[in-house]
Scaffold this motif. Structure first.
Motif, PDB file in Angstrom:
ATOM      1  N   HIS A 226     -21.218  14.967 -42.345  1.00 16.20           N
ATOM      2  CA  HIS A 226     -20.208  15.906 -42.823  1.00 16.20           C
ATOM      3  C   HIS A 226     -20.717  17.350 -42.834  1.00 16.20           C
ATOM      4  O   HIS A 226     -19.962  18.259 -43.126  1.00 16.20           O
ATOM      5  CB  HIS A 226     -19.731  15.502 -44.222  1.00 16.20           C
ATOM      6  CG  HIS A 226     -20.828  15.392 -45.231  1.00 16.20           C
ATOM      7  ND1 HIS A 226     -21.879  14.504 -45.085  1.00 16.20           N
ATOM      8  CD2 HIS A 226     -21.060  16.060 -46.375  1.00 16.20           C
ATOM      9  CE1 HIS A 226     -22.690  14.637 -46.115  1.00 16.20           C
ATOM     10  NE2 HIS A 226     -22.227  15.573 -46.906  1.00 16.20           N
ATOM     11  N   TYR A 227     -22.005  17.544 -42.544  1.00  9.87           N
ATOM     12  CA  TYR A 227     -22.531  18.909 -42.446  1.00  9.87           C
ATOM     13  C   TYR A 227     -22.514  19.353 -40.985  1.00  9.87           C
ATOM     14  O   TYR A 227     -22.946  18.603 -40.113  1.00  9.87           O
ATOM     15  CB  TYR A 227     -23.971  18.973 -42.942  1.00  9.87           C
ATOM     16  CG  TYR A 227     -24.076  19.173 -44.433  1.00  9.87           C
ATOM     17  CD1 TYR A 227     -24.050  20.456 -44.969  1.00  9.87           C
ATOM     18  CD2 TYR A 227     -24.193  18.089 -45.288  1.00  9.87           C
ATOM     19  CE1 TYR A 227     -24.138  20.647 -46.334  1.00  9.87           C
ATOM     20  CE2 TYR A 227     -24.276  18.265 -46.656  1.00  9.87           C
ATOM     21  CZ  TYR A 227     -24.249  19.555 -47.170  1.00  9.87           C
ATOM     22  OH  TYR A 227     -24.332  19.725 -48.515  1.00  9.87           O
ATOM     23  N   ARG A 228     -22.025  20.536 -40.738  1.00 11.51           N
ATOM     24  CA  ARG A 228     -22.114  21.097 -39.382  1.00 11.51           C
ATOM     25  C   ARG A 228     -23.389  21.906 -39.334  1.00 11.51           C
ATOM     26  O   ARG A 228     -23.585  22.808 -40.151  1.00 11.51           O
ATOM     27  CB  ARG A 228     -20.899  21.966 -39.090  1.00 11.51           C
ATOM     28  CG  ARG A 228     -19.622  21.143 -39.056  1.00 11.51           C
ATOM     29  CD  ARG A 228     -18.436  22.018 -38.771  1.00 11.51           C
ATOM     30  NE  ARG A 228     -18.404  22.440 -37.372  1.00 11.51           N
ATOM     31  CZ  ARG A 228     -17.551  23.359 -36.927  1.00 11.51           C
ATOM     32  NH1 ARG A 228     -16.723  23.938 -37.740  1.00 11.51           N
ATOM     33  NH2 ARG A 228     -17.561  23.696 -35.650  1.00 11.51           N
ATOM     34  N   LYS A 229     -24.253  21.553 -38.382  1.00  9.83           N
ATOM     35  CA  LYS A 229     -25.533  22.254 -38.296  1.00  9.83           C
ATOM     36  C   LYS A 229     -25.381  23.437 -37.348  1.00  9.83           C
ATOM     37  O   LYS A 229     -25.101  23.251 -36.162  1.00  9.83           O
ATOM     38  CB  LYS A 229     -26.626  21.299 -37.824  1.00  9.83           C
ATOM     39  CG  LYS A 229     -26.819  20.170 -38.825  1.00  9.83           C
ATOM     40  CD  LYS A 229     -27.738  19.104 -38.307  1.00  9.83           C
ATOM     41  CE  LYS A 229     -27.664  17.875 -39.184  1.00  9.83           C
ATOM     42  NZ  LYS A 229     -27.255  16.681 -38.466  1.00  9.83           N
ATOM     43  N   GLY A 230     -25.565  24.609 -37.925  1.00  8.30           N
ATOM     44  CA  GLY A 230     -25.330  25.850 -37.181  1.00  8.30           C
ATOM     45  C   GLY A 230     -26.083  25.899 -35.861  1.00  8.30           C
ATOM     46  O   GLY A 230     -25.539  26.291 -34.833  1.00  8.30           O
ATOM     47  N   GLU A 232     -27.091  23.459 -33.965  1.00  2.15           N
ATOM     48  CA  GLU A 232     -26.538  22.555 -32.949  1.00  2.15           C
ATOM     49  C   GLU A 232     -25.216  23.107 -32.413  1.00  2.15           C
ATOM     50  O   GLU A 232     -24.941  23.053 -31.217  1.00  2.15           O
ATOM     51  CB  GLU A 232     -26.318  21.165 -33.548  1.00  2.15           C
ATOM     52  CG  GLU A 232     -27.622  20.421 -33.802  1.00  2.15           C
ATOM     53  CD  GLU A 232     -27.420  19.048 -34.429  1.00  2.15           C
ATOM     54  OE1 GLU A 232     -28.428  18.377 -34.688  1.00  2.15           O
ATOM     55  OE2 GLU A 232     -26.254  18.650 -34.660  1.00  2.15           O
ATOM     56  N   GLU A 233     -24.398  23.619 -33.324  1.00  7.05           N
ATOM     57  CA  GLU A 233     -23.110  24.196 -32.911  1.00  7.05           C
ATOM     58  C   GLU A 233     -23.354  25.359 -31.948  1.00  7.05           C
ATOM     59  O   GLU A 233     -22.669  25.513 -30.945  1.00  7.05           O
ATOM     60  CB  GLU A 233     -22.342  24.710 -34.143  1.00  7.05           C
ATOM     61  CG  GLU A 233     -22.069  23.662 -35.207  1.00  7.05           C
ATOM     62  CD  GLU A 233     -20.999  22.674 -34.804  1.00  7.05           C
ATOM     63  OE1 GLU A 233     -20.215  23.001 -33.898  1.00  7.05           O
ATOM     64  OE2 GLU A 233     -20.967  21.565 -35.372  1.00  7.05           O
ATOM     65  N   LYS A 234     -24.379  26.164 -32.271  1.00  4.84           N
ATOM     66  CA  LYS A 234     -24.685  27.338 -31.445  1.00  4.84           C
ATOM     67  C   LYS A 234     -25.115  26.903 -30.048  1.00  4.84           C
ATOM     68  O   LYS A 234     -24.674  27.457 -29.040  1.00  4.84           O
ATOM     69  CB  LYS A 234     -25.793  28.137 -32.133  1.00  4.84           C
ATOM     70  CG  LYS A 234     -26.121  29.441 -31.469  1.00  4.84           C
ATOM     71  CD  LYS A 234     -27.151  30.187 -32.285  1.00  4.84           C
ATOM     72  CE  LYS A 234     -27.599  31.454 -31.577  1.00  4.84           C
ATOM     73  NZ  LYS A 234     -28.624  32.169 -32.311  1.00  4.84           N
ATOM     74  N   GLU A 235     -25.941  25.830 -30.014  1.00  2.00           N
ATOM     75  CA  GLU A 235     -26.429  25.362 -28.722  1.00  2.00           C
ATOM     76  C   GLU A 235     -25.279  24.800 -27.895  1.00  2.00           C
ATOM     77  O   GLU A 235     -25.161  25.063 -26.694  1.00  2.00           O
ATOM     78  CB  GLU A 235     -27.503  24.289 -28.942  1.00  2.00           C
ATOM     79  CG  GLU A 235     -28.327  24.055 -27.689  1.00  2.00           C
ATOM     80  CD  GLU A 235     -29.411  23.028 -27.917  1.00  2.00           C
ATOM     81  OE1 GLU A 235     -29.874  22.881 -29.064  1.00  2.00           O
ATOM     82  OE2 GLU A 235     -29.790  22.368 -26.937  1.00  2.00           O
ATOM     83  N   ALA A 236     -24.397  24.014 -28.560  1.00  2.00           N
ATOM     84  CA  ALA A 236     -23.277  23.402 -27.837  1.00  2.00           C
ATOM     85  C   ALA A 236     -22.332  24.479 -27.308  1.00  2.00           C
ATOM     86  O   ALA A 236     -21.821  24.377 -26.190  1.00  2.00           O
ATOM     87  CB  ALA A 236     -22.535  22.442 -28.761  1.00  2.00           C
ATOM     88  N   ALA A 237     -22.101  25.524 -28.116  1.00  3.07           N
ATOM     89  CA  ALA A 237     -21.146  26.565 -27.705  1.00  3.07           C
ATOM     90  C   ALA A 237     -21.795  27.606 -26.798  1.00  3.07           C
ATOM     91  O   ALA A 237     -21.095  28.406 -26.177  1.00  3.07           O
ATOM     92  CB  ALA A 237     -20.568  27.238 -28.948  1.00  3.07           C
ATOM     93  N   GLY A 238     -23.109  27.625 -26.760  1.00  2.00           N
ATOM     94  CA  GLY A 238     -23.794  28.621 -25.932  1.00  2.00           C
ATOM     95  C   GLY A 238     -23.890  29.975 -26.614  1.00  2.00           C
ATOM     96  O   GLY A 238     -24.395  30.934 -26.044  1.00  2.00           O
ATOM     97  N   GLN A 239     -23.363  30.082 -27.813  1.00  2.00           N
ATOM     98  CA  GLN A 239     -23.441  31.341 -28.564  1.00  2.00           C
ATOM     99  C   GLN A 239     -23.133  31.071 -30.035  1.00  2.00           C
ATOM    100  O   GLN A 239     -22.605  30.005 -30.375  1.00  2.00           O
ATOM    101  CB  GLN A 239     -22.439  32.352 -28.023  1.00  2.00           C
ATOM    102  CG  GLN A 239     -21.015  31.834 -28.127  1.00  2.00           C
ATOM    103  CD  GLN A 239     -20.000  32.834 -27.613  1.00  2.00           C
ATOM    104  OE1 GLN A 239     -20.347  33.752 -26.898  1.00  2.00           O
ATOM    105  NE2 GLN A 239     -18.762  32.677 -27.988  1.00  2.00           N
ATOM    106  N   SER A 240     -23.439  32.029 -30.854  1.00  2.00           N
ATOM    107  CA  SER A 240     -23.163  31.869 -32.276  1.00  2.00           C
ATOM    108  C   SER A 240     -21.651  31.813 -32.506  1.00  2.00           C
ATOM    109  O   SER A 240     -20.893  32.572 -31.891  1.00  2.00           O
ATOM    110  CB  SER A 240     -23.762  33.044 -33.054  1.00  2.00           C
ATOM    111  OG  SER A 240     -23.264  33.035 -34.366  1.00  2.00           O
TER     112      SER A 240
END
Ligand code: SF4
Ligand code: SF4
Ligand code: SF4
Length: 287
Positions: A226-230, A232-240
């Motif tokens: 339930h936690y979104r890890k910043g 990992e999200e940044k890596e998946a999106a290619g940017q912050s």
């Protein structure tokens, strides 16, 4: 009349119907006690003790207990006598295979003969790479007695690991006691640890090992999905995902780089002067 006087008290005057009901009640009571005993035993026996590990490829405990026919073929085919069958009265469900890592660990045979011998699939035949076995998970359980945590060089658990430098690594850390040396802390990585138990077996401590292999359920917490890890999200999106951050100066730390809030003793923001009594409203809030 004489016959009647010889009969035990309580039975002399009982009618056949009443005697029948009493006997039925006695049998039912006995059956209840027996089933209660069996139930309690089954409940106790299905709770696997922490030191008992299942062979490689074992299904999840409930499924394993349902599938295992207690034939002992996996035990027979284990070339290292690692596995044994639980005897009646042991805490492990009777007749099921298990091993105790501190006594005899699993040698991680490449051809996994225990799995090949299992006739029911209680040991999953799809396990063909012993490196993917998860018999348990090693945990460095006692930082107070582990010699490496004391700043000594032991590393035995690390050096015996068949998956060295993947399942277990030595992480360097400053030794605050000597202030000069490094501590090399054995650290287990769940992605690679097979739970073979060779580290626990080899720990040089005289009684209990400082590193122990426990069933995964005991050794590992649930993932915080339930936690979104910043990161990992940044890596998946290619940017912050939050874009450019506004850099606001921290009062009293203007000379430091943004985000660096480390201060030496005597440095840092000047504490706010407490309001003098009677000099105005003091809500108690402090910046
Ligand atoms: S992998 Fe080898 S040593 Fe390990 S339990 Fe199976 S047969 Fe025994
Ligand atoms: S149980 Fe210990 S020896 Fe076996 S893979 Fe895991 S860390 Fe290595
Ligand atoms: S073998 Fe035991 S004492 Fe030595 S480093 Fe490993 S856990 Fe610590």
């Amino acid at each position: 009349m004489g016959d009647m006087q010889d009969k035990p008290v309580g039975q002399a005057g009982a009618s056949p119907r009443r005697r029948f009901l009493r006997e039925v009640a006695g049998v039912a009571g006995g059956a209840c006690l027996l089933s209660l005993g069996v139930g309690l035993y089954a409940k106790q026996a299905s709770a696997l003790p922490a030191v008992a590990l299942r062979p490689p490829g074992a299904l999840a405990e409930d499924d394993f207990l349902a599938a295992c026919v207690r034939c002992g073929l996996c035990v027979r085919d284990c070339p290292y006598d690692t596995l044994k069958l639980a005897a009646l009265g042991e805490a492990v469900p009777t007749g099921t295979p298990y091993f105790n890592a501190r006594q005899i660990p699993c040698e991680m045979c490449e051809d996994i003969p225990c799995v090949a011998a299992c006739p029911t699939g209680a040991l999953d035949r799809s396990l063909t790479d012993i490196g993917k076995a998860r018999m348990g998970l090693a945990v460095l359980i006692d930082h107070e007695t582990c010699l490496n945590f004391l700043g000594l060089r032991c590393d035995v658990c690390y050096r015996v690991c068949p998956v060295i430098d993947k399942a277990i690594t030595l992480e360097r850390q400053h030794n605050p006691r000597s202030d000069r040396h490094a501590m090399l802390l054995p650290t287990v990585h769940s992605d690679y640890c097979t739970g073979c138990g060779k580290c626990e077996k080899s720990c040089v401590l005289p009684g209990e090992a400082a590193i122990k292999v426990l069933p995964v359920k005991l050794a590992q917490g649930s993932k915080a999905e339930h936690y979104r890890k910043g990161w990992e999200e940044k890596e998946a999106a290619g940017q912050s995902l939050i874009g450019e951050q506004i850099e606001l100066p921290a009062r009293g730390l203007e000379d430091k780089a943004y985000g660096d809030t480390r201060v030496l003793p005597g440095q840092g923001p000047v504490p706010a002067t407490p309001a003098r009594p009677g000099s105005g409203l003091d809500s108690g809030w402090k910046p």
